[in-house]
Design an enzyme around this catalytic site. Structure first.
Site, PDB file in Angstrom:
ATOM      1  N   TYR A   1      10.528  67.488  36.899  1.00 24.30           N
ATOM      2  CA  TYR A   1       9.261  67.136  37.545  1.00 24.30           C
ATOM      3  C   TYR A   1       8.063  67.342  36.624  1.00 24.30           C
ATOM      4  O   TYR A   1       7.007  66.754  36.829  1.00 24.30           O
ATOM      5  CB  TYR A   1       9.057  67.951  38.826  1.00 24.30           C
ATOM      6  CG  TYR A   1       9.967  67.587  39.970  1.00 24.30           C
ATOM      7  CD1 TYR A   1      10.812  66.484  39.910  1.00 24.30           C
ATOM      8  CD2 TYR A   1       9.990  68.347  41.127  1.00 24.30           C
ATOM      9  CE1 TYR A   1      11.653  66.164  40.951  1.00 24.30           C
ATOM     10  CE2 TYR A   1      10.829  68.031  42.190  1.00 24.30           C
ATOM     11  CZ  TYR A   1      11.659  66.940  42.088  1.00 24.30           C
ATOM     12  OH  TYR A   1      12.486  66.613  43.141  1.00 24.30           O
TER      13      TYR A   1
ATOM     14  N   LYS B   1      24.452  71.627  36.553  1.00 20.52           N
ATOM     15  CA  LYS B   1      25.316  70.495  36.189  1.00 20.52           C
ATOM     16  C   LYS B   1      25.723  70.678  34.728  1.00 20.52           C
ATOM     17  O   LYS B   1      25.516  69.828  33.864  1.00 20.52           O
ATOM     18  CB  LYS B   1      24.565  69.174  36.413  1.00 20.52           C
ATOM     19  CG  LYS B   1      25.468  67.928  36.364  1.00 20.52           C
ATOM     20  CD  LYS B   1      26.540  67.925  37.420  1.00 20.52           C
ATOM     21  CE  LYS B   1      27.324  66.597  37.355  1.00 20.52           C
ATOM     22  NZ  LYS B   1      28.514  66.631  38.229  1.00 20.52           N
TER      23      LYS B   1
ATOM     24  N   ASP C   1      26.912  68.699  42.580  1.00 21.67           N
ATOM     25  CA  ASP C   1      27.575  67.760  43.485  1.00 21.67           C
ATOM     26  C   ASP C   1      28.538  68.488  44.420  1.00 21.67           C
ATOM     27  O   ASP C   1      28.625  68.177  45.613  1.00 21.67           O
ATOM     28  CB  ASP C   1      28.283  66.650  42.702  1.00 21.67           C
ATOM     29  CG  ASP C   1      29.028  67.149  41.483  1.00 21.67           C
ATOM     30  OD1 ASP C   1      28.960  68.353  41.175  1.00 21.67           O
ATOM     31  OD2 ASP C   1      29.693  66.324  40.827  1.00 21.67           O
TER      32      ASP C   1
ATOM     33  N   ASP D   1      15.082  71.058  45.317  1.00 21.43           N
ATOM     34  CA  ASP D   1      14.382  70.154  46.229  1.00 21.43           C
ATOM     35  C   ASP D   1      15.380  69.490  47.167  1.00 21.43           C
ATOM     36  O   ASP D   1      15.226  69.478  48.394  1.00 21.43           O
ATOM     37  CB  ASP D   1      13.628  69.112  45.398  1.00 21.43           C
ATOM     38  CG  ASP D   1      12.676  68.260  46.219  1.00 21.43           C
ATOM     39  OD1 ASP D   1      12.696  68.348  47.467  1.00 21.43           O
ATOM     40  OD2 ASP D   1      11.909  67.504  45.610  1.00 21.43           O
TER      41      ASP D   1
ATOM     42  N   ASP E   1      16.514  70.639  51.334  1.00 23.63           N
ATOM     43  CA  ASP E   1      16.337  69.680  52.422  1.00 23.63           C
ATOM     44  C   ASP E   1      17.660  69.439  53.147  1.00 23.63           C
ATOM     45  O   ASP E   1      17.700  69.292  54.377  1.00 23.63           O
ATOM     46  CB  ASP E   1      15.789  68.355  51.891  1.00 23.63           C
ATOM     47  CG  ASP E   1      14.275  68.382  51.706  1.00 23.63           C
ATOM     48  OD1 ASP E   1      13.692  69.465  51.875  1.00 23.63           O
ATOM     49  OD2 ASP E   1      13.688  67.337  51.399  1.00 23.63           O
TER      50      ASP E   1
END
Length: 403
Positions: A179, A230, A262, A286, A290
């Protein structure tokens, strides 16, 4: 950032003394005696866009009431951010808002964004103001709890046996990663084709400081920390895993595990109770937080706390500004109310007042009151204002609510 956005805005007015050239830093009082037996705190309110003003108004009342019952006084200053600021002064984060936030004891944010500004250039989007605010306050550690309350087990989209008893904390790195990384942008390559690119980048000190927050958080919970990355693909994740693993030696009482993002996304819906504390980077945090919110029944239930090494914290619900329901008295204010409780607990160290708010939320739920997002047969459907009123009543009664 949650996806829901909003267009209806209640204009946020600057103080009467505001000019674009003037300083609006409020009188700063940190824990000063306002009157015998009372402490006073300065809180900056950032209602923002959409349902933001609705839920902030209610959370302010709850915060004020709980504080007064615990010997606290609050001075509130409301400032514009996001789309409201764009409409008012032409930028998503005015310097005066940053100044007020930095000079306060804590910041409570509503929601940012709306369809009205979707076609703006990136630097003129409301969401850019939120990223700039996080960077300005240096709030690198984002705590996002996801707890399935017994009263709302049936509101979860997961089976009762899967959702019941879930209690986890996502510790998200907030000011680094893809970001904020550079280089970034949209360019035209040698073939004349547009190419968009972003950079996932983390320095060792950024990983170490968020990992320490996560280890300390896990130590205060059930002593289990899962680091999500990852590392089988991304170099930034290879370093992430190496640094987190090295720090584990300083926390022998915390059980550390690692999981690819994942798999973590899958495990959150397959067996969420296996998690206690999760630490991860900005973009993974993020998304996963959620996802975790829906285990609880609604994204409208989840608060968050964003903390720095020093200075005021930023507290906000993780939901968006809800374009479909803004201005209709349908919003769920509980996430913002619980964000106010986190403000008291993590931002000001006022745990008794925080507990009073948490108990009040449970009290309202125990009485069967529900907004539309958590409604089920046999409960009472209420609007945003009425839910706020019921929480206020529970704050006043201060009846210990069962979890």
């Amino acid at each position: 950032m949650a996806a829901a956005l909003q267009t209806n805005i209640r204009p946020v007015k600057f103080p009467a003394t505001f000019t674009k050239q003037s300083s609006t830093a409020p009188f700063r009082v940190r824990c000063a005696a306002a009157s015998p037996g009372k402490k006073r705190y300065n809180i900056t309110l950032l209602p923002g866009d959409g349902i933001g003003p609705e839920v902030i108004s209610i959370a302010k009342n709850v915060l004020q009431q709980a504080g007064s019952l615990e010997g606290l006084e609050f001075s509130f200053q409301e400032m514009p951010v996001g789309g409201a600021a764009l409409d008012l002064v032409g930028v998503p984060l005015p310097e005066e808002t940053v100044s007020a936030a930095k000079e306060s004891d804590a910041v409570l944010l509503g929601a940012i964004g709306g369809y009205k500004w979707d076609k703006n250039e990136k630097h003129m989007k409301p969401e850019t103001g939120l990223l700039q605010l996080r960077a300005a306050l240096k709030v690198f550690a984002n705590l996002r709890p996801a707890t399935v309350l017994p009263q709302l087990v049936d509101a979860s989209t997961l089976k009762r046996e899967v959702a019941e008893g879930v209690d986890l904390m996502v510790v998200r790195e907030l000011t680094g990663g893809i970001y904020f990384g550079v280089p970034r942008g949209i360019k035209t390559n040698e073939n004349g084709e547009e190419v968009g690119f972003n950079t996932e980048v983390y320095a060792a000190h950024e990983i170490d400081r968020i990992a320490r927050v996560a280890f300390e958080t896990a130590r205060k919970r059930r002593g289990k920390l899962c680091s999500v990355d990852k590392a089988n693909v991304l170099d930034a994740s290879i370093l992430w895993r190496r640094r987190v693993t090295a720090l584990a030696a300083e926390y022998p009482d915390v059980e550390l595990s690692h999981m690819y993002v994942d798999n973590a996304a899958m495990q959150l819906v397959r067996d969420p109770k296996q998690f206690d504390t999760i630490v991860t980077n900005n973009i993974f945090g993020d998304i996963l937080s959620d996802e975790a919110s829906m285990i609880t029944g609604s994204i409208g239930m989840l608060p968050s706390a964003s903390l720095s090494d020093s200075g005021p914290g930023l507290f906000e619900p993780i939901h968006g500004s809800a374009p479909d329901i803004a201005g209709q008295d349908k919003a769920n204010p509980l996430a913002t109310i619980l964000s106010a409780a986190m403000l008291l607990k993590y931002g000001l160290g006022e745990e008794k007042a925080a507990k009073r708010i948490e108990d009040a939320v449970l009290g309202a739920l125990n009485k069967g009151f529900r907004t539309g997002d958590i409604y089920s047969a046999g409960t009472k459907l209420v609007g945003c204002k009425e839910m706020g009123e019921e929480v206020l009543k529970s704050v006043d009664s201060h009846v210990q609510a069962s979890v």
